[in-house]
Design a protein around this motif. Structure first.
Motif, PDB file in Angstrom:
ATOM      1  N   TYR A   1      11.558   9.582  10.205  1.00 10.98           N
ATOM      2  CA  TYR A   1      10.683  10.580   9.575  1.00 10.98           C
ATOM      3  C   TYR A   1       9.431   9.951   8.938  1.00 10.98           C
ATOM      4  O   TYR A   1       8.460  10.650   8.702  1.00 10.98           O
ATOM      5  CB  TYR A   1      11.456  11.461   8.579  1.00 10.98           C
ATOM      6  CG  TYR A   1      12.200  10.727   7.507  1.00 10.98           C
ATOM      7  CD1 TYR A   1      11.552  10.299   6.357  1.00 10.98           C
ATOM      8  CD2 TYR A   1      13.569  10.474   7.616  1.00 10.98           C
ATOM      9  CE1 TYR A   1      12.231   9.634   5.370  1.00 10.98           C
ATOM     10  CE2 TYR A   1      14.263   9.800   6.618  1.00 10.98           C
ATOM     11  CZ  TYR A   1      13.588   9.372   5.503  1.00 10.98           C
ATOM     12  OH  TYR A   1      14.265   8.709   4.516  1.00 10.98           O
ATOM     13  N   TYR A   2       9.469   8.648   8.666  1.00 12.41           N
ATOM     14  CA  TYR A   2       8.248   7.986   8.194  1.00 12.41           C
ATOM     15  C   TYR A   2       7.186   8.044   9.296  1.00 12.41           C
ATOM     16  O   TYR A   2       6.035   8.369   9.056  1.00 12.41           O
ATOM     17  CB  TYR A   2       8.492   6.499   7.880  1.00 12.41           C
ATOM     18  CG  TYR A   2       9.151   6.191   6.565  1.00 12.41           C
ATOM     19  CD1 TYR A   2      10.275   6.885   6.136  1.00 12.41           C
ATOM     20  CD2 TYR A   2       8.661   5.176   5.755  1.00 12.41           C
ATOM     21  CE1 TYR A   2      10.891   6.573   4.940  1.00 12.41           C
ATOM     22  CE2 TYR A   2       9.272   4.857   4.557  1.00 12.41           C
ATOM     23  CZ  TYR A   2      10.385   5.557   4.161  1.00 12.41           C
ATOM     24  OH  TYR A   2      10.991   5.235   2.978  1.00 12.41           O
ATOM     25  N   PHE A   3       7.635   7.677  10.487  1.00  8.33           N
ATOM     26  CA  PHE A   3       6.700   7.638  11.614  1.00  8.33           C
ATOM     27  C   PHE A   3       6.244   9.047  11.979  1.00  8.33           C
ATOM     28  O   PHE A   3       5.048   9.299  12.158  1.00  8.33           O
ATOM     29  CB  PHE A   3       7.363   6.970  12.827  1.00  8.33           C
ATOM     30  CG  PHE A   3       6.451   6.895  14.013  1.00  8.33           C
ATOM     31  CD1 PHE A   3       5.557   5.840  14.142  1.00  8.33           C
ATOM     32  CD2 PHE A   3       6.459   7.888  14.980  1.00  8.33           C
ATOM     33  CE1 PHE A   3       4.689   5.775  15.222  1.00  8.33           C
ATOM     34  CE2 PHE A   3       5.599   7.830  16.064  1.00  8.33           C
ATOM     35  CZ  PHE A   3       4.716   6.777  16.183  1.00  8.33           C
TER      36      PHE A   3
ATOM     37  N   LEU B   1       5.880  13.720   1.998  1.00  6.75           N
ATOM     38  CA  LEU B   1       6.088  12.683   0.982  1.00  6.75           C
ATOM     39  C   LEU B   1       5.855  11.294   1.569  1.00  6.75           C
ATOM     40  O   LEU B   1       5.177  10.461   0.973  1.00  6.75           O
ATOM     41  CB  LEU B   1       7.527  12.795   0.454  1.00  6.75           C
ATOM     42  CG  LEU B   1       8.012  11.725  -0.524  1.00  6.75           C
ATOM     43  CD1 LEU B   1       7.327  11.883  -1.876  1.00  6.75           C
ATOM     44  CD2 LEU B   1       9.532  11.809  -0.708  1.00  6.75           C
ATOM     45  N   GLU B   2       6.424  11.023   2.752  1.00  2.00           N
ATOM     46  CA  GLU B   2       6.364   9.678   3.342  1.00  2.00           C
ATOM     47  C   GLU B   2       5.228   9.503   4.352  1.00  2.00           C
ATOM     48  O   GLU B   2       4.784   8.380   4.593  1.00  2.00           O
ATOM     49  CB  GLU B   2       7.701   9.340   4.026  1.00  2.00           C
ATOM     50  CG  GLU B   2       8.885   9.261   3.075  1.00  2.00           C
ATOM     51  CD  GLU B   2       8.790   8.117   2.068  1.00  2.00           C
ATOM     52  OE1 GLU B   2       7.918   7.242   2.224  1.00  2.00           O
ATOM     53  OE2 GLU B   2       9.587   8.124   1.113  1.00  2.00           O
ATOM     54  N   GLY B   3       4.784  10.605   4.950  1.00  2.13           N
ATOM     55  CA  GLY B   3       3.755  10.505   5.980  1.00  2.13           C
ATOM     56  C   GLY B   3       2.424  10.007   5.436  1.00  2.13           C
ATOM     57  O   GLY B   3       1.759   9.184   6.062  1.00  2.13           O
TER      58      GLY B   3
ATOM     59  N   VAL C   1       0.684   4.086  -2.960  1.00  2.60           N
ATOM     60  CA  VAL C   1       0.345   5.502  -2.747  1.00  2.60           C
ATOM     61  C   VAL C   1       1.426   6.400  -3.359  1.00  2.60           C
ATOM     62  O   VAL C   1       1.121   7.432  -3.964  1.00  2.60           O
ATOM     63  CB  VAL C   1       0.123   5.814  -1.246  1.00  2.60           C
ATOM     64  CG1 VAL C   1      -0.088   7.309  -1.024  1.00  2.60           C
ATOM     65  CG2 VAL C   1      -1.068   5.034  -0.714  1.00  2.60           C
ATOM     66  N   HIS C   2       2.694   5.973  -3.275  1.00  2.00           N
ATOM     67  CA  HIS C   2       3.754   6.755  -3.942  1.00  2.00           C
ATOM     68  C   HIS C   2       3.489   6.852  -5.454  1.00  2.00           C
ATOM     69  O   HIS C   2       3.639   7.910  -6.051  1.00  2.00           O
ATOM     70  CB  HIS C   2       5.116   6.090  -3.733  1.00  2.00           C
ATOM     71  CG  HIS C   2       5.788   6.472  -2.444  1.00  2.00           C
ATOM     72  ND1 HIS C   2       5.748   7.754  -1.926  1.00  2.00           N
ATOM     73  CD2 HIS C   2       6.536   5.746  -1.567  1.00  2.00           C
ATOM     74  CE1 HIS C   2       6.430   7.787  -0.785  1.00  2.00           C
ATOM     75  NE2 HIS C   2       6.909   6.580  -0.543  1.00  2.00           N
ATOM     76  N   VAL C   3       3.114   5.728  -6.038  1.00  2.00           N
ATOM     77  CA  VAL C   3       2.842   5.715  -7.473  1.00  2.00           C
ATOM     78  C   VAL C   3       1.689   6.674  -7.795  1.00  2.00           C
ATOM     79  O   VAL C   3       1.716   7.407  -8.784  1.00  2.00           O
ATOM     80  CB  VAL C   3       2.525   4.264  -7.919  1.00  2.00           C
ATOM     81  CG1 VAL C   3       1.912   4.238  -9.297  1.00  2.00           C
ATOM     82  CG2 VAL C   3       3.789   3.406  -7.898  1.00  2.00           C
TER      83      VAL C   3
ATOM     84  N   VAL D   1       0.840  -1.201   0.000  1.00  2.00           N
ATOM     85  CA  VAL D   1       0.000   0.000   0.000  1.00  2.00           C
ATOM     86  C   VAL D   1       0.875   1.251   0.000  1.00  2.00           C
ATOM     87  O   VAL D   1       0.634   2.194  -0.756  1.00  2.00           O
ATOM     88  CB  VAL D   1      -0.949   0.010   1.228  1.00  2.00           C
ATOM     89  CG1 VAL D   1      -1.688   1.340   1.325  1.00  2.00           C
ATOM     90  CG2 VAL D   1      -1.944  -1.136   1.144  1.00  2.00           C
ATOM     91  N   HIS D   2       1.894   1.264   0.848  1.00  2.00           N
ATOM     92  CA  HIS D   2       2.806   2.419   0.920  1.00  2.00           C
ATOM     93  C   HIS D   2       3.341   2.750  -0.483  1.00  2.00           C
ATOM     94  O   HIS D   2       3.287   3.897  -0.922  1.00  2.00           O
ATOM     95  CB  HIS D   2       3.958   2.092   1.893  1.00  2.00           C
ATOM     96  CG  HIS D   2       4.968   3.186   2.038  1.00  2.00           C
ATOM     97  ND1 HIS D   2       5.073   3.952   3.190  1.00  2.00           N
ATOM     98  CD2 HIS D   2       5.911   3.666   1.193  1.00  2.00           C
ATOM     99  CE1 HIS D   2       6.048   4.840   3.030  1.00  2.00           C
ATOM    100  NE2 HIS D   2       6.570   4.688   1.823  1.00  2.00           N
ATOM    101  N   GLU D   3       3.817   1.737  -1.182  1.00  2.00           N
ATOM    102  CA  GLU D   3       4.394   1.977  -2.521  1.00  2.00           C
ATOM    103  C   GLU D   3       3.310   2.353  -3.540  1.00  2.00           C
ATOM    104  O   GLU D   3       3.547   3.169  -4.423  1.00  2.00           O
ATOM    105  CB  GLU D   3       5.174   0.749  -2.996  1.00  2.00           C
ATOM    106  CG  GLU D   3       6.326   0.313  -2.073  1.00  2.00           C
ATOM    107  CD  GLU D   3       7.336   1.401  -1.750  1.00  2.00           C
ATOM    108  OE1 GLU D   3       7.500   2.327  -2.568  1.00  2.00           O
ATOM    109  OE2 GLU D   3       7.960   1.348  -0.677  1.00  2.00           O
TER     110      GLU D   3
HETATM  111 ZN   LIG Z   1       8.108   5.721   0.888  1.00  2.00          ZN
END
Ligand SMILES: [Zn+2]
Length: 263
Positions: free
Chosen positions: A216-218, A166-168, A142-144, A138-140
């Motif tokens: 920074y993801y968290f 970007l990552e949050g 959403v990036h796409v 899912v994370h990837e």
């Molecule tokens: Zn990411």
């Protein structure tokens, strides 16, 4: 003599340019490097000849991932996701030229798994962590979709919003199930981060039990969660918001303290 040197230089240059162009094309279109593929709804999965893929189990992981992504404002029903199981493939090295020590990566419309996955148990294992495979996908995804909505160039290694934005957001969508469970309390999650000692959050943080990820993801996730769930903002509004990371973080901590006092 001069002519020969000139020709040699021109030849070398041409060779280099063609080589680089070829590599870039391969990074975007690596399909030819994979012997097998299977299609499932909005997904095409590419894998190596000898890879024993547990299709049924993988399909149900993909269905669960898609259900989470559907709830995102970036969802695009026409979009098709391409997944590459590349841990044993030359593509792993080629796309690795982009740098970064990552488990999986979204490049343009491609999602690349750089390490082996345990499909039956829905996991990826690293030296230190056990990663939920559905959440990673899912994370990837959403990036796409960020690049699909806002343009490839605006979400590229060269240009992108601040890292926490970007990552949050991909983290927020990926953890949705956990975050909406009865046992979950955003304020306590913030508290856990704010009160953690500096060493435990210098580079990585134990985002969920047994899963350490870049801090920074968290941090980006709880900030996004605060802005969306408590302040009612959309991701689009978060991207347009001019405030600095520090301003948003301080406001979030203030809310956390006030909410704590009321309890
Ligand atoms: Zn990411």
């Amino acid at each position: 003599m001069k002519k020969i040197i000139k020709r040699t230089i021109a030849g070398t240059l041409l060779f280099t340019v063609v080589g680089i162009a070829g590599l870039i094309t391969l990074i975007f279109y690596p399909q030819s490097l994979f012997a097998n593929k299977f299609e499932h709804n909005q997904f095409v999965v590419y894998y190596d000849k000898d890879y024993n893929i547990e299709k049924e189990a993988f399909q149900s992981i993909l269905d669960n991932a898609y259900q989470l992504v559907e709830k995102s404002e970036l969802h695009n029903p026409d979009f098709r996701f391409r997944l590459f199981l590349a841990h044993d493939n030359i593509y792993n090295k080629i796309e690795g030229l982009q740098g970064g020590d990552v488990l999986a990566r979204a490049t343009a419309w491609n999602i690349v798994f750089k390490q082996d996955i345990d499909i039956v148990n829905n996991r990826m294992y690293t030296e230190r962590s056990t990663v939920d495979l559905t959440e990673l996908i899912v994370h990837e995804m959403v990036h796409v979709l960020q690049a699909d909505r806002y343009g490839l160039f605006n979400f590229s290694p060269l240009k992108h919003p601040p890292i926490w934005k970007l990552e949050g957001y991909p983290e927020y969508i990926a953890r949705r199930k956990r975050l909406s469970s009865d046992f979950y309390d955003l304020r306590k999650e913030m508290q856990r981060f704010v009160s953690a000692n500096e060493n435990s959050k210098r580079e990585t943080f134990e985002a969920v039990e047994g899963h350490f990820m870049p801090t920074y993801y968290f941090k980006g996730r709880i900030m996004t969660e605060y802005l969306m769930n408590i302040k009612g903002m959309t991701y689009d509004e978060i991207l347009k918001d001019q405030r600095t990371e520090e301003e948003v973080f301080d406001e979030m901590v203030e809310w956390m303290n006030e909410a704590g006092e009321k309890e």
